[in-house]
Enzyme design. Structure first.
Site, PDB file in Angstrom:
ATOM      1  N   ASP A   1      -2.189  -1.425  12.124  1.00  0.00           N
ATOM      2  CA  ASP A   1      -3.186  -0.363  12.197  1.00  0.00           C
ATOM      3  C   ASP A   1      -4.307  -0.640  13.190  1.00  0.00           C
ATOM      4  O   ASP A   1      -4.998   0.283  13.619  1.00  0.00           O
ATOM      5  CB  ASP A   1      -3.797  -0.131  10.808  1.00  0.00           C
ATOM      6  CG  ASP A   1      -2.784   0.356   9.788  1.00  0.00           C
ATOM      7  OD1 ASP A   1      -1.696   0.789  10.202  1.00  0.00           O
ATOM      8  OD2 ASP A   1      -3.072   0.286   8.577  1.00  0.00           O
TER       9      ASP A   1
ATOM     10  N   GLN B   1       0.791  -1.229   0.000  1.00  0.00           N
ATOM     11  CA  GLN B   1       0.000   0.000   0.000  1.00  0.00           C
ATOM     12  C   GLN B   1       0.828   1.286   0.000  1.00  0.00           C
ATOM     13  O   GLN B   1       0.368   2.298  -0.560  1.00  0.00           O
ATOM     14  CB  GLN B   1      -0.976  -0.021   1.176  1.00  0.00           C
ATOM     15  CG  GLN B   1      -2.032  -1.108   1.033  1.00  0.00           C
ATOM     16  CD  GLN B   1      -3.068  -1.094   2.130  1.00  0.00           C
ATOM     17  OE1 GLN B   1      -3.370  -0.053   2.712  1.00  0.00           O
ATOM     18  NE2 GLN B   1      -3.632  -2.260   2.425  1.00  0.00           N
TER      19      GLN B   1
ATOM     20  N   CYS C   1       7.713   8.072   7.727  1.00  0.00           N
ATOM     21  CA  CYS C   1       6.821   8.593   6.694  1.00  0.00           C
ATOM     22  C   CYS C   1       7.676   9.304   5.647  1.00  0.00           C
ATOM     23  O   CYS C   1       8.071  10.461   5.846  1.00  0.00           O
ATOM     24  CB  CYS C   1       5.812   9.560   7.320  1.00  0.00           C
ATOM     25  SG  CYS C   1       4.561  10.130   6.158  1.00  0.00           S
TER      26      CYS C   1
ATOM     27  N   VAL D   1     -13.160 -13.062   9.985  1.00  0.00           N
ATOM     28  CA  VAL D   1     -13.443 -13.276  11.406  1.00  0.00           C
ATOM     29  C   VAL D   1     -14.762 -12.604  11.770  1.00  0.00           C
ATOM     30  O   VAL D   1     -15.036 -11.475  11.363  1.00  0.00           O
ATOM     31  CB  VAL D   1     -12.298 -12.732  12.273  1.00  0.00           C
ATOM     32  CG1 VAL D   1     -12.703 -12.662  13.748  1.00  0.00           C
ATOM     33  CG2 VAL D   1     -11.065 -13.603  12.115  1.00  0.00           C
TER      34      VAL D   1
ATOM     35  N   LYS E   1       0.584   5.119  12.233  1.00  0.00           N
ATOM     36  CA  LYS E   1       0.173   3.874  11.578  1.00  0.00           C
ATOM     37  C   LYS E   1       0.794   3.819  10.183  1.00  0.00           C
ATOM     38  O   LYS E   1       0.185   4.224   9.190  1.00  0.00           O
ATOM     39  CB  LYS E   1      -1.355   3.797  11.525  1.00  0.00           C
ATOM     40  CG  LYS E   1      -2.002   3.707  12.912  1.00  0.00           C
ATOM     41  CD  LYS E   1      -3.511   3.561  12.829  1.00  0.00           C
ATOM     42  CE  LYS E   1      -4.151   3.562  14.208  1.00  0.00           C
ATOM     43  NZ  LYS E   1      -3.763   2.422  15.036  1.00  0.00           N
ATOM     44  N   THR E   2       2.030   3.317  10.120  1.00  0.00           N
ATOM     45  CA  THR E   2       2.765   3.253   8.864  1.00  0.00           C
ATOM     46  C   THR E   2       3.319   1.851   8.645  1.00  0.00           C
ATOM     47  O   THR E   2       3.430   1.057   9.585  1.00  0.00           O
ATOM     48  CB  THR E   2       3.945   4.246   8.851  1.00  0.00           C
ATOM     49  OG1 THR E   2       4.933   3.809   9.801  1.00  0.00           O
ATOM     50  CG2 THR E   2       3.490   5.652   9.208  1.00  0.00           C
TER      51      THR E   2
ATOM     52  N   CYS F   1      -0.703   6.103   7.536  1.00  0.00           N
ATOM     53  CA  CYS F   1       0.217   6.989   6.818  1.00  0.00           C
ATOM     54  C   CYS F   1      -0.287   8.429   6.823  1.00  0.00           C
ATOM     55  O   CYS F   1      -0.863   8.910   5.842  1.00  0.00           O
ATOM     56  CB  CYS F   1       0.466   6.525   5.401  1.00  0.00           C
ATOM     57  SG  CYS F   1       1.877   7.396   4.656  1.00  0.00           S
TER      58      CYS F   1
ATOM     59  N   ALA G   1       6.373   1.190   8.027  1.00  0.00           N
ATOM     60  CA  ALA G   1       7.632   1.120   8.765  1.00  0.00           C
ATOM     61  C   ALA G   1       7.398   0.730  10.218  1.00  0.00           C
ATOM     62  O   ALA G   1       8.199   0.015  10.819  1.00  0.00           O
ATOM     63  CB  ALA G   1       8.357   2.458   8.683  1.00  0.00           C
TER      64      ALA G   1
END
Length: 531
Positions: free
Chosen positions: A418, A164, A461, A199, A426-427, A282, A429
């Site tokens: 995430d 992504q 980022c 789920v 939330k990346t 991101c 990396a």
């Protein structure tokens, strides 16, 4: 619903319809349905969405899903029993579908003529990982490299896997969309079992996970990493106009190429770029789309003809102040009209009008702006089945200790990526750094031991400020700068061609051939108490 399938109500609990399209699913949720059953086999002739894709769309819309395929003209008593079990296991009202609706009607009649069966229980695993994205596969690979004897299952309904972070580059014309895509089956670690389902719920007291197709999967250790839900529906009018009328988003694989097409074709007019409230994955991606677009318009000599506006719901351009001066230089260079505390609430695609709520002092003003193109980033929340579960914090995300990534209540449950509540960016990396930490801590939990590694909140980022230059933001908890390279090589607070090389050339193969294979280059887990 886009395709408006004809729905026939069989009872207060079950309705049937002909073939659904993915665009129908969200509208079914709005209409009050709680569950979907697919009765059409995936391998049946015809151009129709496969069950896994519908299951994923159902999960995004907060619906339960069950796959109960039956062959037309050859329905068996066993098919009726499976339908009976599915109807007993998922909440009503239910919408069942097949090619025409006839099989679903027949199966429902057979099911309602039989006593319901209990859901099936599949085998128990040492480790169950919910989510087959970057976090799930990387963690599985790291664990299996350390211990080849454990039994490990990954639960995920998706056929496709995406890099992504590359979608920003697709929207900027640097990558092709297909460059970011692989098949999920080719990435699942060899010794892991793939349970191809969504789920439905968690039962942490009894150590099991219930899936949408009626399985109960037992575990010794559970790792939760299903990603984040993109809440397109939260912006009025947005879902029906995405991909047309100049409305686009790099947050979807199929739309990122449309972003680049819009940018190439725009010669004058108004271009809007938006950023929703945090948290989002991101946090730099909304403005990356803007910078790369402006860089293209600058090279084409048309930037001066375009009114570029950035509308950020937040009060600052970027959350770590050390990177703001370099970004502001590009805001000024591209003559971007910066609108802080400006929240997108509606999009009228045919009229090309965006509506914002703007905070001005104590007052909230509602402002309409005409656009020629708009790049939208949707609000983002925890997946519904996480948010409604006993694992959730008040935020809706899995409630973990931010250092060990272990659940605050259940010592055999971990979360990363995430979907976890840790206050890091939330990346991708961050996931790359978290996966080895969770891997060693989960293996310790299997032996009844406490966590042995900690996570410092690292996230990165790479802010693509122009074609060929990146501001490499790297930071941890509290905004502490955590550069990976010496300042003489890469000064992350300044635009750098070397950082572009990292983003453009180095990181994609590191992802596919390193991270997803359990190779922990530069991200070995940090032992608790070590320097």
């Amino acid at each position: 619903m886009t395709s408006k399938p004809e729905i026939t109500k069989l009872s207060d609990t079950v309705s049937v319809s002909p073939q659904l399209e993915l665009s129908d699913v969200a509208a079914l949720a709005k209409a009050g349905f709680k569950s979907i059953i697919c009765n059409r086999p995936d391998d049946e002739a015809g151009d129709h969405p496969r069950s896994a894709a519908v299951a994923e769309a159902a999960q995004q819309a907060g619906l339960n899903f069950a796959y109960v395929p039956a062959v037309s003209g050859a329905i068996t008593d066993q098919d009726g029993e499976k339908m009976s079990s599915a109807l007993a296991d998922i909440p009503a009202p239910v919408l069942a579908y097949c090619r025409s609706g006839a099989r679903s009607t027949k199966l429902t009649e057979m099911a309602q003529a039989k006593p319901a069966k209990t859901p099936s229980t599949s085998s128990r695993f040492n480790v169950v990982i919910v989510g087959g994205g970057s976090a799930g596969i990387a963690t599985a690979a790291s664990m299996l490299k350390r211990n080849k004897t454990i039994s490990l299952a990954i639960i995920d309904p998706a056929d496709d896997h995406y890099y992504q972070p590359g979608w920003t580059m697709v929207g900027g014309g640097a990558f092709s969309a297909e460059f970011t895509h692989r098949k999920e089956k080719d990435l699942i670690p060899r010794r892991a079992q793939w349970i191809k389902s969504a789920v439905r719920s968690f039962d942490p007291e009894n150590g099991s996970v219930a899936t949408a197709d009626g399985q109960n999967i037992g575990y010794d250790v559970l790792i939760v990493c299903p990603g984040i839900k993109l809440d397109w529906e939260a912006i009025d009018g947005l879902p029906e106009t995405l991909g047309k009328n100049g409305v686009t988003s790099n947050y979807r694989f199929d739309l990122a190429p449309y972003t680049y097409r819009l940018v190439k074709d725009l010669k004058d007019g108004t271009a809007l770029f938006t950023q929703p409230p945090m948290p989002i994955k991101c946090a730099g991606a909304p403005q990356k789309a803007m910078y790369l677009s402006c860089s293209k318009w600058e090279k084409q000599g048309v930037l001066g003809n375009i009114d570029v506006q950035f509308h950020n719901t937040g009060a600052v351009l970027f959350g770590v102040k050390e990177y703001v001066p370099a970004l502001m230089e590009y805001v000024e260079r591209y003559d971007v009209h910066l609108n802080l505390e400006s929240k997108l609430v509606a999009v009228d695609g045919p009229a090309q009008i965006a509506t914002f709520e703007q905070k001005r002092g104590e007052e909230i003003k509602r402002v309409e702006i005409k656009f020629d193109m708009i790049h939208v980033v949707p609000p983002q929340v925890a997946p519904d089945f996480v948010r409604s579960s006993p694992l959730a914090a008040e935020s809706g995300f899995v409630d973990v200790d931010p250092d060990t990534l272990r659940h605050v209540k259940y010592t055999n449950i971990f979360a990363l990526g995430d979907a976890c509540s840790a206050p890091n960016a939330k990346t991708m990396a961050a996931v790359r750094k978290q996966a080895p930490v969770v891997a060693v801590n989960a293996l310790a939990a299997l032996e009844g031991k406490p966590p042995i590694a900690d996570y410092n909140g690292y996230g990165s980022c790479p802010l693509t400020v122009e074609r060929g230059k990146v501001v490499l933001a790297e930071f941890g908890y509290g905004g502490k700068l955590l550069p990976s390279f010496p300042n003489w090589l890469i000064d992350g607070t300044r635009p750098s061609r070397l950082s572009w090389l990292l983003k453009d050339t180095i990181l994609p193969p590191v992802y596919w051939h390193g991270m997803l294979k359990g190779r922990e280059w530069m991200v070995k887990p940090h032992r608790i108490g070590a320097e």
